[in-house]
Design a protein around this motif. Structure first.
Motif, PDB file in Angstrom:
ATOM      1  N   THR A   1       0.846  -1.177   0.000  1.00  0.00           N
ATOM      2  CA  THR A   1       0.000   0.000   0.000  1.00  0.00           C
ATOM      3  C   THR A   1       0.887   1.236   0.000  1.00  0.00           C
ATOM      4  N   THR A   3       0.819   5.520   0.846  1.00  0.00           N
ATOM      5  CA  THR A   3       0.167   6.703   1.387  1.00  0.00           C
ATOM      6  C   THR A   3       0.995   7.903   0.979  1.00  0.00           C
ATOM      7  N   HIS A  14       4.240   0.484   1.982  1.00  0.00           N
ATOM      8  CA  HIS A  14       4.252  -0.706   2.842  1.00  0.00           C
ATOM      9  C   HIS A  14       4.046  -1.937   1.964  1.00  0.00           C
ATOM     10  N   GLN A  67      -1.993   0.198 -10.659  1.00  0.00           N
ATOM     11  CA  GLN A  67      -3.146  -0.416 -10.013  1.00  0.00           C
ATOM     12  C   GLN A  67      -4.278  -0.639 -11.012  1.00  0.00           C
TER      13      GLN A  67
END
Length: 113
Positions: A1, A3, A14, A67
């Motif tokens: 992920t 951020t 992460h 993505q």
């Protein structure tokens, strides 16, 4: 992920993949990237080379494309070689250079620069 904090110009990545798990911080305001490898219990820090690493907004765009498209060509392959960090006193001084976000990620771990 991933951020992205545009206000502080920081991206956190992460990766949760068993023994290959890691956390990374891209601090564009200070110009450093730090990666904590859980399998090696060590932290790797490198200076951002603006010629080879895209800007924060570009990373967000590439992540979105990856993505949604599952396959994006990216010319940003980064090869690095790390050296062992300095002594404890040198490391304390380094935290002023690297900043608070990287200190929180790497504090207490062997540093490789």
């Amino acid at each position: 992920t991933m951020t992205i904090d545009n206000e502080n110009n920081i991206a956190e990545v992460h990766v949760r993949s068993g023994v290959y798990s890691s956390d990374s911080i891209f601090d564009f305001s200070r110009g450093y990237v730090a990666t904590k490898l859980f399998s090696r219990n060590a932290c790797y820090i490198m200076k951002i080379n603006k010629d080879t690493l895209p800007e924060l907004r570009e990373i967000g765009r590439v992540a979105y494309e990856r993505q949604t498209l599952n396959r994006v060509y990216s010319p940003y392959n980064v090869w690095v070689q790390f050296q062992s960090g300095r002594s404890l006193l040198g490391r304390i001084r380094d935290w002023f250079v690297y900043g608070r976000a990287i200190e929180r990620l790497c504090s207490g771990l062997p540093l490789y620069q």
